[in-house]
Each structure stands twice: as C-alpha cells, then as structure tokens.
Scaffold this active site. Structure first.
Site, PDB file in Angstrom:
ATOM      1  N   THR A 150       0.815  -1.216   0.000  1.00 30.46           N
ATOM      2  CA  THR A 150       0.000   0.000   0.000  1.00 30.46           C
ATOM      3  C   THR A 150       0.852   1.271   0.000  1.00 30.46           C
ATOM      4  O   THR A 150       1.861   1.349   0.685  1.00 30.46           O
ATOM      5  CB  THR A 150      -0.908   0.004   1.241  1.00 30.46           C
ATOM      6  OG1 THR A 150      -1.774  -1.126   1.169  1.00 30.46           O
ATOM      7  CG2 THR A 150      -1.739   1.278   1.332  1.00 30.46           C
ATOM      8  N   SER A 156      -6.447   0.691  -2.938  1.00 27.09           N
ATOM      9  CA  SER A 156      -7.290  -0.278  -3.646  1.00 27.09           C
ATOM     10  C   SER A 156      -6.730  -0.603  -5.035  1.00 27.09           C
ATOM     11  O   SER A 156      -6.706  -1.753  -5.443  1.00 27.09           O
ATOM     12  CB  SER A 156      -8.715   0.262  -3.784  1.00 27.09           C
ATOM     13  OG  SER A 156      -9.334   0.315  -2.517  1.00 27.09           O
ATOM     14  N   GLY A 189       2.476  -2.485   8.478  1.00 22.98           N
ATOM     15  CA  GLY A 189       2.691  -3.123   9.780  1.00 22.98           C
ATOM     16  C   GLY A 189       4.101  -3.650   9.906  1.00 22.98           C
ATOM     17  O   GLY A 189       4.654  -4.198   8.938  1.00 22.98           O
ATOM     18  N   ARG A 321     -28.459  -9.633  33.643  1.00 24.83           N
ATOM     19  CA  ARG A 321     -28.826  -8.259  33.942  1.00 24.83           C
ATOM     20  C   ARG A 321     -30.345  -8.123  33.975  1.00 24.83           C
ATOM     21  O   ARG A 321     -31.026  -8.498  33.026  1.00 24.83           O
ATOM     22  CB  ARG A 321     -28.263  -7.335  32.857  1.00 24.83           C
ATOM     23  CG  ARG A 321     -28.701  -5.885  32.955  1.00 24.83           C
ATOM     24  CD  ARG A 321     -28.029  -5.192  34.113  1.00 24.83           C
ATOM     25  NE  ARG A 321     -28.218  -3.744  34.069  1.00 24.83           N
ATOM     26  CZ  ARG A 321     -27.641  -2.908  34.920  1.00 24.83           C
ATOM     27  NH1 ARG A 321     -26.839  -3.362  35.865  1.00 24.83           N
ATOM     28  NH2 ARG A 321     -27.840  -1.612  34.842  1.00 24.83           N
ATOM     29  N   THR A 432     -11.694  -2.428   5.837  1.00 21.16           N
ATOM     30  CA  THR A 432     -11.019  -1.767   4.712  1.00 21.16           C
ATOM     31  C   THR A 432      -9.607  -2.258   4.433  1.00 21.16           C
ATOM     32  O   THR A 432      -9.053  -1.901   3.406  1.00 21.16           O
ATOM     33  CB  THR A 432     -11.001  -0.229   4.891  1.00 21.16           C
ATOM     34  OG1 THR A 432     -10.488   0.114   6.182  1.00 21.16           O
ATOM     35  CG2 THR A 432     -12.400   0.347   4.775  1.00 21.16           C
ATOM     36  N   GLU A 434      -6.696  -5.428   3.819  1.00 23.48           N
ATOM     37  CA  GLU A 434      -6.725  -6.666   3.021  1.00 23.48           C
ATOM     38  C   GLU A 434      -7.817  -6.577   1.960  1.00 23.48           C
ATOM     39  O   GLU A 434      -8.482  -7.567   1.660  1.00 23.48           O
ATOM     40  CB  GLU A 434      -6.965  -7.887   3.917  1.00 23.48           C
ATOM     41  CG  GLU A 434      -5.759  -8.354   4.686  1.00 23.48           C
ATOM     42  CD  GLU A 434      -4.678  -8.965   3.798  1.00 23.48           C
ATOM     43  OE1 GLU A 434      -3.505  -8.690   4.072  1.00 23.48           O
ATOM     44  OE2 GLU A 434      -4.998  -9.674   2.824  1.00 23.48           O
ATOM     45  N   ASP A 436     -10.481  -3.277   0.496  1.00 21.69           N
ATOM     46  CA  ASP A 436     -11.689  -2.558   0.912  1.00 21.69           C
ATOM     47  C   ASP A 436     -12.912  -3.410   0.551  1.00 21.69           C
ATOM     48  O   ASP A 436     -13.005  -3.947  -0.559  1.00 21.69           O
ATOM     49  CB  ASP A 436     -11.741  -1.217   0.170  1.00 21.69           C
ATOM     50  CG  ASP A 436     -13.047  -0.483   0.425  1.00 21.69           C
ATOM     51  OD1 ASP A 436     -13.089   0.298   1.380  1.00 21.69           O
ATOM     52  OD2 ASP A 436     -14.013  -0.715  -0.324  1.00 21.69           O
TER      53      ASP A 436
END
Lengths: 652, 652
Positions: A150, A156, A189, A321, A432, A434, A436
C-alpha cells in the site's frame, strides 16, 4: 411490524444442546490446533491488560515478544513447509489464526503481518533461494519483516503503485525509488520498529520498458538501524491495534541485487532481459496477487471470531442483567427475556454460526488449492471470489455485532476494562484492509458477470463493462456458476413457478430457492443495465458508476447464497439429535432474517406477497423465542477461553 | 436495484449555493453565540492533539482547565439566571453546546456534566438557598460537581435506585447509605477527580416510610480530600472521553443537613413530616426528571454536530481522492463521482440537514417551556417526548455516519491523527447515556399510545399496557396528536385513497402523507396487538415483550415524521432562490431515502406498488447525482472551524 402474538408453539420440544459435541463440530478437523491456541491465549491472557495499561512503545515490544514466544509453540508457522520448520498445513494455519482472534487483536494482526503477509509473500512469490535464505528465521520470528504494498496514494488500485524498481544491468542491481509522497509506502505493519526486511511492491522497469508491479526483498534495517537510502516514519497512534508498529517508508535510490526479485512468476536475466511464463502483464499481476489470497481468508475468519467474543459477552450479560419489572412480582426481568433484546442479539448469533460454516468452506478450498489437491484455474478463481466475499461479509458483520453488543451492555460496555473498547477499536480496520470491502464485492461481481471467463482475472472495471456489454444477457446468465446447476430461472423454484408462494416457511429448499432466485435475477438485471448503458453511447466509466450499487448488490446476494448453502449443508449432514434441531433453528433464523431484511426486493420482484412477508416476520419472532433458551449454550460452544471475555462488570 | 440509467435531467438548472447565507440560516438566532464558540474552539484547538498525546491524568487536567477558561468567556453559563452571572437563555445555552460538539468531545461532555447535569439539577430541583449557595461559583467552574444518579445495578430504571437517604429527625440530617455494590453510583462524570459536590439521587425514607427518589447535595471532597464516609473509585480508562474523570461513589452513613434536600418539589419539615405539592409519588419523580430534559436536548444536538465533522472530512476527501480510472483518459476518478460513493454519503448528508432542523424545533420548544413562554403540562410532555426521540435518532445517526465516513476514508481514516479515532470512540456512548435509545423510544411510544393522558407521565411499561388495553383502538388513534389534525386515516392522503399511487415522487405532500400514514397505521396496530394479547389472558409483561419491537417502530416512525415536517417547514419558509432549491433537493433526498429504507413496510400495507417502489430508488439515485456537485458547499455551510477537521492526510 404486523407480527401478531403467536400462540405457544404446540408439539415443539425444546432441544438440549450438547455443548462439548457442538464445540467438536465447530472446531472440526483442526480441534487440536485450536486447543493449542486456546492454551496459548490463556497463558498470555495478561496482554489484554497490557493493551490498556502500557504505553505505545512498551505495548509494541510486549506484542513482539509474545508473538515470538507463540511462534516457538508452532502455532504461527503451520502454513510453512515442514522442511523449514513449518507445519505443512495451510488449513491448520488458518484455523490457528481464527482462534487467535478470540484474544488481543494486535497480537493477531502482528502474526498476520509477519507470517501471513511477509512470510506468505516470500513463500508464494519467491523461489528456493528466497525460501532457504529467509524461511527458517522468519518462522521463528527471529527475522521480522513487513509487506510494503500500500502507498499513500494507492490502496485499492495497487496496479497503479508509484514506487519504481529500475534494473541496472551494469551493476546487476535493482534501484528502488519512491517518487512523490503519494508513492511512499504507508500503514505498513512492522515498518515503524521491527522489520529488518521489506517485501516491496514496485513498478519494474527494464531497459526503459515497464513490466508492471513486482515484489522485491529489500533490507530496511541493518543491525537495528534504518538502512541507507531508506527513510521510515512512524504512523503513530491509531484508532486501535496499537501493539502493531505501522509506518511509512521512502526509498531513495536503494540498490538491491538481482536476486532480490521474488522470481516465481517473472525474472530478469543478468543481461537485463525480462522473462515470464505469463505473457499478459495484467494476468501476471493478478496471478501474483492471487497467491496472497490467504490474507483475506485469515481476516474474514478472524473477524467472525472477534464477533463471537462480543456476542458471548452480550448474551451472558443479557442472561443476568435485570431491568424493569415485567410483571407485578418482586424481581425485575432479565434483558434476554425482552422481545426486542432477542431481536437485537439472536439473529446476529444465527448469522455468526452461518458465517462460521461458510468460513469452513473457504478455508477448505484454500487448503485444497494451496496443497495441490484441487489446483486448477477455475478452482483458484472461485477461491479468490469466495475469499473476497466471505471477508467482506465477515468483517462488516463483526463491526455490526460489536456495536450492537456494546450498546446492549450500556455504560459498563464503555469502560476499557470490559473488552468492547478494544474489540471495537481494533477490529474497525478489518472492513477496509486486506481489500476494501466494496472493492472486494466488485471483484466478486466481476467474476459473476464474466462467468469467470479466462480473461476475467486481468480485467479492470472498464474492461468488465466492455466484456459484459459484448455478450447477450442470456450468455451472462448461462455463464454463472449457479446457472449451470439449474437450467432456467424458473427451475430455481423446485415446485414450479408459484411454488414459493405456498412453500413452508421453514423449508430450507424454500430459503435456498429464494436466495438463488434473487442472485440470478439481480445478475441478469445488472448485465442488462450495463448493456443498455453502453448501447446509449455512455462511457464505460459513467455506465459503471450508475450501475455500481446494483453490481455490489449482486455480489452481496451471491455471497449470502453461498453462506446459506454452507449452513444448510452442514445441518443436513448431521446425525439426528438435539444439536441438529438446535442448529436447524439457527439456520432457519439466519435464512428468514436474510430474506426479511431484503423483503422489499422480493416483493418488488413478485416473489413475496405482502401477507407472506408479514408471516416471515412473525416466524422470525417465533424462532427468536425458541432460540432464546439455547443462547447461553450456543455461545459457550464456541469455546472462547473465559479469560478472553475479560468483562468483569458484565459476565462476572 | 432495478434502477435504470436515467437520462440526463432535462430542464434542470443546477443551483449555486450561497454558503454564507446558508450558514446564517443554519446558525439562526444564535449566530453570535455559535461564533463565540467557534472562536473558542479555534483558540483551544490544541486540545485535539492533547487528547491523543497526553496521559490520562494530564489530559483530564487539561480538559478541566480548558472548561474553566471557556466558562470565563460566558460560553458555558448561558442557561443560568443573569443574577448569578449566567446568560439567562436556555436556547442559547443549547446552541453553544451544539457548536462545542465540533471540537474535542471530552470538553463537550465535561461541560455537560458540570453545567448541564450538576448545574441543571441545582437550578431545576433546588430553591433559592441552593441557588445562592452554589450557582455563582458553579457557573465560573470554581465549584465542580457531579450528578450521581446512575448506579451499577440501575441505569435505565432509575426509579429503582438502591441508595437510601434516611431522615434523622433528632439531628435534622439525612443519612445516605449505599446498600450493596449494585447500589454504588457508577460512571459518574467528574467523580473520580474533580467534583467537590455531588447531587445524589436516593430513596428518601422518613419515619420508616419511603417516598421515592429525591436529590440531595452531598460534599464528596473537602479541600481536595474525599469526605469522611464517602468512598470513590476511578472508573479508569474508557473507550473514549478520557478527558472526563468518571468514577464510582459509595456512601457509608454520610450525614448532610436537612437543607441538602433539593426541595423544589418536596421537602421534609424539621420535625420529619414529608411534604409535596405532587401527591402521586410516580408523578413527582417523573416531574423532577422532566426538569432535566435539557440534557437530552443537548446530547442530541451535540451528536448531530459530531456527525457533521465526520461528513465534512469524508466529503472533502471524496472530492480529492482519486482511485481507478473511470475512462481511458490519464487521470483516475475522484471517489465522489462514483455512484456507490454518492449513495453512501449523500443520503447521510441529507439526513444530517433534516436532523439539524428538527433539533432547531426541539431547542425552541425547550427554550419556550423553560422560559415560561409556553409552559403548560401538554407542552412539557410533548417536549419530553420530542427530546427523547430526537436524542435517539440523532445519536444513532452519529454512530452510523462516523462509521460510514471512516470506512469511506480507508486506512488514513484509521490513524489517530485524522479525527475519526477520537470521534468514533468518544461519541459511542451517546446512544446509551442520557437515556438508552431504546428506552427513550419506549417513552415516546408510551406518550403516543396513551395520547399523553394526564397519567402517562407516571406509568411504567406495564401500566401502559393496562391503560391501552382498557381503551378501544379507535380511542387510541383519536388520542394521537397527529390524528387531531387529520380526521380519519383515509384523510391522511390529501388526494383521496388512491392518490398516493399517482402523486409526484418529489411532492412534499406525498412524503408527509406517507410518513403520517405509516405512523398512524403502526400505532393502531400496536394498540390492537396489546389489546389482543391482554384479551388472550397473557400477563402484561409477556404481552409487552412480544409487541416491543412494534412499539419501538411506532416511536421511530413518529420521530421521523416530526423530522420531515421540520425540514419541509423550513424549506417552505425560505424565499425563492438557489439555496431554497438546494435545500429542497436535500429534503426530497431525505424523504425518499426514508421511504425507501422502509419500502417493505409500505408495500406490505398496500401504500406502495412494486413499480413505484423501484421508481423511488431511481429517483434517489437521480437526486444523489444532483446533490453531488453541491456537496462541498453543503458541508462548508456548517461553519466547522477548519482546525476541528484535523485530518491532515484526508483534507490537507
């Protein structure tokens, strides 16, 4: 909304869920792998606290350490060849990744970056010399790397990346250069701190000719220092996943040897001659990309399991609850006994089961293709399409489930100590990254509209428009895979053209027929609109833009049909018994809520009368009431380690 | 999905938005107040960076300091009487709060806690002695306080709170005691660090008799130290809003003088005689609660403006970000030229405008009621209902918009530097605080189903079921406010019973008629189902549970009708011109997407043919294309200070 109050179901015997047996069914052939990961998650459960308490730097280091320690248990290397220390099973590697998603999602994504993206690229795009050089240390986590695809300007449309790798025949090196800031690698990453190597995707230029995007192994750090010619910037804090060090990378004339090209699909001779067995540059690029499909299968499966964590917490909370008195007796009513609360949570529970079984199918397909069990061109294409579609639906589902469950847990759900904060923030990017989700659904639609024509992998959206408009609508329909099974649209309805008006609402054949009809009808309609637009002399771009929502809807309908088929197949294959009854209820609930949520479309297209549409809503409410007593067992069957629920205010 | 490609609109002249004039219209009578807040937001813009960079403690202190400094500009005290240093205008105070929501939301919520909840309780529930004692220092922020209502065990059903205040006639003191941990005050803003005083809601017991929940002023810190008998625990990190110090409070026999009771609606004589002008304890409680309605109006308005920030960023990004070539020319296409992207963002833009004008109405009603301009019982009830409904729709809208906009901004939207992380995390709680949205919609429905009967304020859901089932369905319909305007259901359609099949799709009368018909039909249906359930001898609790989703749908339909009426009224009142044309397009887009998203219901109930339903989808697409060139101006008209967009990677 016209649902009438149903009489108490007569003759219905509530099943008793056999939880261990159901866990066994869900874990399937990878039960041992999943149990290993469960053990590791429990061992390292304190990372959930660290995520909240540590500063950015310490948390990143903690996650790195933990990933390396997990690697030593064999958990993260299952997809690599045994000769390099891996486990030799792609399917097991996905199962391990899915299970890891019960825990801290920074750990999950760090594992995905290191072993899936970086390791996967070396394995799939490289050849023996790369495997020998990198795999052994990569599998142990000793050698950390990143996947630099990217760019700031292109996420994309990665075919249009701006980084250039020019071959210098004199020195027999590639020279990598980032053009302007739009071409810097971004959100990568492992880049900000830990990566020594990067697999860099760049436009390959040889002798003044561009050959499209290829991947290169580039050292970005040497002995912990950023390599000469490389510039790295930290992306800083993110909404979530702060245990992963994302960053930006620029290359300023960085030289790497000729062997740095990952050369499985193309090579450059020392003299500077470009060679590839795949002649068409588009097809070459998409073939390379196709080998990385595992990332999408992983993210989809991870998202589904993250959704399970949220649902388990919200269901357990709703079972204990109490709020407002339901009747005049002393005690307030538990939330899950409210009709609205059932409507909020139980269809999501059913869809989570459905997606789980759909994920089983795509994981198996991935395993078969990548293990050479079923590795033909058609299988690869179907895998890519199914992986894209399951990833899109699974990740949107996770976003929706986590949000609904947080709201269903009120103020306590907002405290960081109760997992939702981390779950919500960390999982947000799944929709979004791996791929979009909208772009992925376009990919699915392209496959459908072109009938997975041999050229389909190479087409962009404009080629697709031109291709479709070159065919007769009938040809498009004929080419769809669903159609091959079912001769004509009318034959989608097994009992004839009017059958769907009378079929039992709980008949799986009816559910399948409805989703198949929707898919085929939408597909034909999209093809017709594309053709009409082109006949009207509009440009392909304008035509595509106007039909785009229809195209996305086709893909969505297709994937939902696949998901339902997976669920129905699973239930049918089960031996008779209470678990089959329970899963049957969930399958019906999933099918009917899917039809219900698109009932406007079915009415618009004559397949649902107003009366029948209302009857479906009544049936959904009835199914919710039947599933309600089973809900706690159904979430327990996922086998989420209790430490991973980490919601002291919600589940005690 | 059957939308055909529309021919280029003929005869349509694209309006040119006069941005300053539109800003003037949106700011309305409080333009000067809003500009003051804009100036303050710009002055203190660095808090957006601080939110990301500072540790928990420093960030909390920073927000406190900033709130006190803003208070000195008069911005936060506008709702208090002038004699105490306030601005004397409730409406201005809401307008200021709304505008503040463009900025850091911890600052917003801290302001809400201090001046809205704490200050509002002193002002509305206290009498002169409390005003004299606290208001001057409270308005400057010198005296910080908290609003201790919610308990761990009770958030929605606050009538069942567990904290007890027992009157000790001997010492003329109240003794406050937390029972078990379920009765500890929880999630209380300002409690963990800054509050010196707390307004504590507790069950009042006098001479062994319980009189229900009342409010007491209790010192919780003295000279910075936690007061004797009080225990405070920090709620710690939250998903967002970490500039606000939320905490838990326990009271262990804490004694406060008799005068600590906020005694506007009830008092205890020194001798221990309970006195109140409102005899019915339920009504007394709901009257007290009703005076705090300003909080809901504030949160709704704040949420709508937070949504604007997200939409402004996503729209600007979609105007410059290019991805994939649309045609064979060299440049890639900007996102906002894609049909799908328009479909994702522009209906949300239209709904944001609609909610803005609906907020104008509820703010005006609040101002009139609390300024004594229109302060009858009926007006108060309508205000409470409208405030609840607008808050629910506004906050859900914000959650949805922020999520969609983040996804529409891809990976860059995930970086903390680009506002979405903060916007998403901070605004998440809006849907469940100041009243859980589902509970608020039940309140709205209760008002409708009981025709705001004089008893309605005092009813819980079971009383409501019993009340409704005691009436004829016709009576229920007669009692609805909409019905008073429109004699019979058939008369909802101004052109007769078949008129809606032929009316112009862009006719506002048609839009209004559709939403009115839906509301009335749903309301009658809900009443009928409640009656039928009770006739069937089911318990009120079971009946309510089964009809609950229908009841919620009635409320939703009611509020959407009010929102549309507000928008239509606004457009109709405008002088002819381009801005009127532009707002007319948005109003049509809002109306038709609202009908479209519930078109299944309209088809089920015979008010929409399949053909017409498809035509509406086509019209929506056409409207999106018409709004697209105006989008940038329409978001600019909100007048968000550029510093507040803080998205360097997205809007430059």
């Amino acid at each position: 909304m016209s649902t009438e109050i149903a009489p108490p179901p007569s003759g219905y015997v509530q099943p008793v869920v056999d939880v261990p047996a159901l866990t066994g069914l869900l874990d399937g052939e990878y039960a041992a792998v999943r149990d290993l990961v469960r053990t590791n998650l429990t061992t390292y459960a304190s990372v959930l606290d660290d995520a909240e308490e540590l500063g950015l730097d310490e948390y990143r280091e903690r996650v790195r350490t933990l990933v390396v320690e997990m690697a030593a248990t064999g958990q993260t290397g299952m997809g690599f060849p045994e000769e390099y220390g891996g486990g030799g099973s792609v399917g097991a590697s996905i199962a391990a990744f899915e299970t890891l998603a019960f825990g801290d999602l920074s750990v999950l994504v760090k594992v995905g970056v290191q072993f899936g993206l970086f390791g996967g690229a070396i394995l799939q795009l490289g050849t023996r010399r790369h495997h020998d050089a990198y795999l052994p240390d990569l599998i142990t986590g000793k050698l950390m790397g990143c996947f630099a695809m990217t760019e700031t300007g292109h996420g994309s449309n990665v075919q249009a990346l701006g980084t250039v790798a020019t071959y210098d025949a004199d020195s027999r090196e590639f020279v990598l250069t980032t053009g302007d800031d739009q071409a810097r690698k971004d959100y990568i990453g492992n880049a900000a701190r830990h990566a020594e190597l990067a697999v860099v995707f760049a436009q390959l230029e040889v002798g003044g000719t561009s050959h499209g995007v290829h991947a290169f192994v580039v050292p970005v750090r040497i002995d912990g220092e950023v390599a000469p010619g490389v510039r790295i910037e930290d992306d800083g804090r993110k909404m979530g996943l702060n245990g992963v060090d994302n960053g930006r990378i620029w290359f300023d004339g960085v030289r790497v040897p000729r062997e740095a090209l990952l050369d499985k699909f193309a090579d450059v001779t020392p003299e500077g001659v470009y060679e590839s067995a795949i002649e068409n540059p588009d097809r070459r690029f998409f073939t390379m990309l196709g080998t990385l499909v595992q990332g999408r299968v992983s993210v989809g499966g991870g998202a589904i399991n993250a959704a399970k964590v949220a649902l388990a917490i919200a269901t357990k909370y709703a079972e204990r609850r109490r709020q407002f008195k339901a009747d005049s007796d002393a005690q307030e009513q538990v939330l899950l006994d409210y009709g609205l609360h059932q409507r909020r949570l139980l269809p999501l529970l059913a869809r989570t089961y459905a997606l789980h079984f759909a994920q089983d199918v795509v994981r198996t397909q991935l395993h078969e293709v990548f293990s050479g069990i079923k590795d033909d061109e058609q299988s690869r294409r179907e895998l890519e399409s199914r992986a894209a579609g399951t990833k899109a639906l699974g990740t949107w589902h996770a976003t929706r489930v986590i949000q609904e469950c947080r709201e269903a847990c009120g103020g306590a759900g907002y405290l960081a100590v109760n997992r939702f904060a981390a779950l919500k923030a960390d999982s947000d990017i799944f929709t979004t990254f791996e791929g979009d989700n909208h772009v992925l659904l376009q990919l699915v639609a392209k496959g459908l509209l072109t009938g997975y024509a041999s050229e389909f992998g190479d087409m962009d959206q404009l080629d697709m428009v031109r291709f479709v408009t070159g065919l007769a609508v009938e040809t498009v329909i004929e080419k769809t895979s669903a159609h091959k099974l079912l001769e004509r649209v009318r034959d989608l309805l097994p009992g004839g053209d009017e059958w769907d008006q009378e079929a039992g609402l709980l008949d799986s054949e009816y559910h399948l027929a409805m989703l198949r009809f929707r898919e085929e009808h939408m597909l034909a309609g999209a093809a017709r609109r594309l053709k009409r637009g082109m006949d009207g002399k509009a440009s392909p771009g304008a035509v595509f833009s106007q039909v785009q929502d229809h195209v996305i809807a086709v893909a969505d309908a297709h994937v939902e049909r696949l998901v339902l088929e997976a669920f129905v197949d699973k239930v049918r294959a089960l031996p008779d018994g209470d678990n089959k009854v329970a899963l049957g209820l969930l399958c019906d609930l999933f099918a009917l809520t899917t039809i219900e949520s698109d009932r406007a479309w079915f009415m618009e297209h004559g397949r649902l009368s107003a009366q029948r549409s209302k009857a479906i809503s009544r049936e959904v409410n009835d199914l919710c009431r039947k599933v309600r007593p089973l809900a706690a067992d159904l979430v327990d069957a996922w086998g989420i380690p209790p430490e991973m629920l980490r919601a002291p205010d919600l589940v005690g």
